[in-house]
Design an enzyme around this catalytic site. Structure first.
Site, PDB file in Angstrom:
ATOM      1  N   TYR A  84       0.836  -1.214   0.000  1.00 52.06           N
ATOM      2  CA  TYR A  84       0.000   0.000   0.000  1.00 52.06           C
ATOM      3  C   TYR A  84       0.868   1.260   0.000  1.00 52.06           C
ATOM      4  O   TYR A  84       0.701   2.149   0.839  1.00 52.06           O
ATOM      5  CB  TYR A  84      -0.948   0.007   1.209  1.00 52.06           C
ATOM      6  CG  TYR A  84      -1.708  -1.293   1.343  1.00 52.06           C
ATOM      7  CD1 TYR A  84      -2.776  -1.568   0.481  1.00 52.06           C
ATOM      8  CD2 TYR A  84      -1.353  -2.248   2.274  1.00 52.06           C
ATOM      9  CE1 TYR A  84      -3.462  -2.777   0.567  1.00 52.06           C
ATOM     10  CE2 TYR A  84      -2.031  -3.457   2.364  1.00 52.06           C
ATOM     11  CZ  TYR A  84      -3.083  -3.706   1.515  1.00 52.06           C
ATOM     12  OH  TYR A  84      -3.748  -4.891   1.592  1.00 52.06           O
TER      13      TYR A  84
ATOM     14  N   TYR B  12     -12.553  -7.785   5.229  1.00 55.47           N
ATOM     15  CA  TYR B  12     -11.331  -7.796   4.421  1.00 55.47           C
ATOM     16  C   TYR B  12     -11.011  -9.243   4.065  1.00 55.47           C
ATOM     17  O   TYR B  12     -10.974 -10.110   4.938  1.00 55.47           O
ATOM     18  CB  TYR B  12     -10.142  -7.172   5.173  1.00 55.47           C
ATOM     19  CG  TYR B  12      -8.881  -7.272   4.344  1.00 55.47           C
ATOM     20  CD1 TYR B  12      -8.664  -6.404   3.274  1.00 55.47           C
ATOM     21  CD2 TYR B  12      -7.943  -8.275   4.570  1.00 55.47           C
ATOM     22  CE1 TYR B  12      -7.546  -6.527   2.475  1.00 55.47           C
ATOM     23  CE2 TYR B  12      -6.810  -8.401   3.776  1.00 55.47           C
ATOM     24  CZ  TYR B  12      -6.618  -7.527   2.733  1.00 55.47           C
ATOM     25  OH  TYR B  12      -5.516  -7.653   1.926  1.00 55.47           O
TER      26      TYR B  12
ATOM     27  N   ASP C  16     -13.872 -16.910   6.698  1.00 51.76           N
ATOM     28  CA  ASP C  16     -12.481 -16.520   6.482  1.00 51.76           C
ATOM     29  C   ASP C  16     -11.825 -16.355   7.852  1.00 51.76           C
ATOM     30  O   ASP C  16     -12.050 -15.360   8.547  1.00 51.76           O
ATOM     31  CB  ASP C  16     -12.447 -15.211   5.681  1.00 51.76           C
ATOM     32  CG  ASP C  16     -11.024 -14.724   5.425  1.00 51.76           C
ATOM     33  OD1 ASP C  16     -10.084 -15.244   6.063  1.00 51.76           O
ATOM     34  OD2 ASP C  16     -10.864 -13.805   4.600  1.00 51.76           O
TER      35      ASP C  16
ATOM     36  N   LYS D 259      -2.115 -16.900   7.188  1.00 55.71           N
ATOM     37  CA  LYS D 259      -1.368 -16.108   8.174  1.00 55.71           C
ATOM     38  C   LYS D 259      -0.583 -16.940   9.206  1.00 55.71           C
ATOM     39  O   LYS D 259       0.535 -17.322   8.909  1.00 55.71           O
ATOM     40  CB  LYS D 259      -2.306 -15.094   8.819  1.00 55.71           C
ATOM     41  CG  LYS D 259      -2.699 -14.000   7.809  1.00 55.71           C
ATOM     42  CD  LYS D 259      -3.056 -12.683   8.449  1.00 55.71           C
ATOM     43  CE  LYS D 259      -2.952 -11.534   7.479  1.00 55.71           C
ATOM     44  NZ  LYS D 259      -4.201 -11.106   6.855  1.00 55.71           N
TER      45      LYS D 259
HETATM   46  C1  PLP Z   1      -4.627 -11.104   5.470  1.00 54.56           C
HETATM   47  C2  PLP Z   1      -5.984 -11.612   5.156  1.00 54.56           C
HETATM   48  C3  PLP Z   1      -6.302 -12.146   3.895  1.00 54.56           C
HETATM   49  C4  PLP Z   1      -5.305 -12.157   2.763  1.00 54.56           C
HETATM   50  O1  PLP Z   1      -4.202 -12.961   3.026  1.00 54.56           O
HETATM   51  P1  PLP Z   1      -2.840 -12.730   2.187  1.00 54.56           P
HETATM   52  O2  PLP Z   1      -1.965 -13.827   2.678  1.00 54.56           O
HETATM   53  O3  PLP Z   1      -2.357 -11.352   2.512  1.00 54.56           O
HETATM   54  O4  PLP Z   1      -3.200 -12.880   0.752  1.00 54.56           O
HETATM   55  C5  PLP Z   1      -7.568 -12.617   3.698  1.00 54.56           C
HETATM   56  N1  PLP Z   1      -8.499 -12.587   4.694  1.00 54.56           N
HETATM   57  C6  PLP Z   1      -8.230 -12.110   5.910  1.00 54.56           C
HETATM   58  C7  PLP Z   1      -9.279 -12.124   6.965  1.00 54.56           C
HETATM   59  C8  PLP Z   1      -6.970 -11.582   6.183  1.00 54.56           C
HETATM   60  O5  PLP Z   1      -6.718 -11.058   7.400  1.00 54.56           O
END
Ligand code: PLP
Length: 432
Positions: free
Chosen positions: A21, A149, A250, A279
């Protein structure tokens, strides 16, 4: 590798290397890191910073954990990588086994991929192909909640918050999805089912076109650092069943204990049809993500016209990443992570409470090992970032949010460095 001098490093970086960013050339201050150990980042000039970010939710055991380092070295000597088409191996199969054991029982099938965004892309593709296989190709839209997100690639962006996600820039290329109002009832506030009316109404009106509902359970991360009532998640599960729509959760940010439970969906005692992990999966070592699904979803691929899931990244199931992830899970389970996370929560609540009284502060909230101070105005990174570093901490605020999600191994004194830095910023911004 020969080393550049620090001024050279910073100059080349500023001129040629794009950061997250960021603009090019990058006008903001940049801090070169030499090494990282435990909860500390060591800068090139010798300063040591307590990391309050866990390198964006990943580094739950701290840096340079001897068991993770050893697992990586052992695996490198066997093989760093082989293709996953037609070949399989111990690290991927054992990791799949562990993920199936740890996650809710209905999730039985694992798709490995490179990053969180791709895990979300795979989840969305699975949902579209699932309905295609069942002869309902029109169910190819998604319903999500505002302030979410899900990553930066186009499919994931289409379900990110339209404002935070800058949808106006990409209006002509992003798929238009359905957005329900974000949940308003906090984690500990009494539940009122009116909170889910917006989602329920959109499902009632559009379920013929909707393949799946997708959101982050209980904790909305990069879309606003918001915590909400687990009953919302439970009711969303019921609504998805009622309207025959899949539920994708997610847990890329929340997975592996961060919210106080191994997975945040455990607060609602439900299982999604599709779960995205990433993550902290490798304990912050390298990029790896996974999309898990139920037998119901995968069975449709055995019968349907599009018999295969149309996805297969080059580095799928990378043995090195899988070996480290396996070790990270073993380290996590051998630790008292629930105790560590709840001690972090208690200290964050106590230490951040004084921020609440400051005029610059709008809200202070804590859940699990996540502490958030929401300000009235966006912070100026050019001044706040150096101020935090001067206080001996590493934090990366964005917009109106100053927040921390430290490694679980952080000590009381180390966490105090973080909370003092946050308080210091709030005092300065309040004119103190
Ligand atoms: C960080 C994140 C993503 C994206 O993961 P990347 O490894 O950066 O592509 C998707 N969903 C959530 C909830 C996240 O925190």
């Amino acid at each position: 590798m020969d080393f550049l001098s620090t001024p050279e490093l910073l100059d080349i970086d500023r001129q040629h290397v794009w950061h997250p960013y960021a603009a090019m050339p990058n006008p903001l201050p940049m801090f070169p890191v030499k090494s990282a150990q435990g909860v500390y980042l060591e800068l090139e000039d010798g300063r040591r910073l307590v990391d309050g970010m866990s390198s964006w939710w990943t580094c739950i055991h701290g840096y340079g954990h001897p068991r993770l380092n050893q697992a990586a070295k052992d695996q490198i000597d066997r093989m760093a990588h082989v293709m996953f088409g037609g070949l399989t191996h111990q690290p991927a199969v054992q990791l799949a086994q562990q993920l199936i054991r740890l996650t809710p029982e209905p999730l039985q099938h694992v798709f490995f991929c490179d990053s969180g965004s791709v895990a979300v892309e795979v989840a969305m593709k699975m949902a579209i192909q699932y309905w295609f296989n069942l002869g309902q190709p029109q169910k190819n839209q998604f319903l999500t909640i505002r302030n979410g997100y899900h990553g930066d690639i186009f499919a994931a962006m289409s379900v990110c918050d339209p404002v935070n996600g800058m949808h106006h820039l990409f209006h002509d290329v992003l798929r238009q999805q359905f957005f329900a109002d974000a949940p308003q009832i906090g984690f500990e506030q009494p539940w009122d089912k009116a909170d889910i009316d917006s989602l329920a109404q959109l499902l009632e009106q559009h379920h013929h076109e909707i393949g799946a509902v997708i959101f982050e359970p209980v904790v909305q991360g990069a879309g606003g650092m918001r915590f909400y009532n687990p009953e919302y998640v439970r009711c969303a599960r019921e609504l998805c069943d009622q309207y025959d729509v899949l539920l994708i959760l997610d847990e890329i940010a929340t997975g592996f204990g961060r919210s106080g439970r191994m997975f945040a969906c455990e607060y609602a005692d439900i299982s999604p049809d599709i779960l995205c992990l990433g993550k902290a999966l490798t304990g912050g070592f390298m990029s790896l993500a996974a999309t898990l699904t139920t037998k119901r979803v995968s069975d449709a691929f055995a019968q349907g016209e599009a018999g295969v899931l149309m996805h297969g990244p080059t580095f799928m199931g990378n043995p090195l990443a899988c070996a480290v992830a396996l070790e990270s899970i073993a380290v996590l389970e051998a630790s008292d992570w629930p105790g560590q996370v709840s001690a972090i929560a208690d200290q964050l609540k106590a230490d951040l409470a004084p921020c609440r009284a400051l005029p610059a502060v709008r809200d202070v909230r804590v859940l699990g090992a996540i502490g958030v101070v929401e300000l009235h105005e966006p912070v100026d990174m050019a001044t706040v970032q150096p101020q935090v570093v001067k206080a001996g901490a590493w934090l990366r605020p964005f917009g109106r949010l100053l927040y921390t999600m430290p490694p679980y191994i952080i000590s009381t004194n180390e966490l105090r460095v973080i909370t003092r830095a946050i308080h210091g910023v709030c005092v300065s911004l309040s004119g103190g």
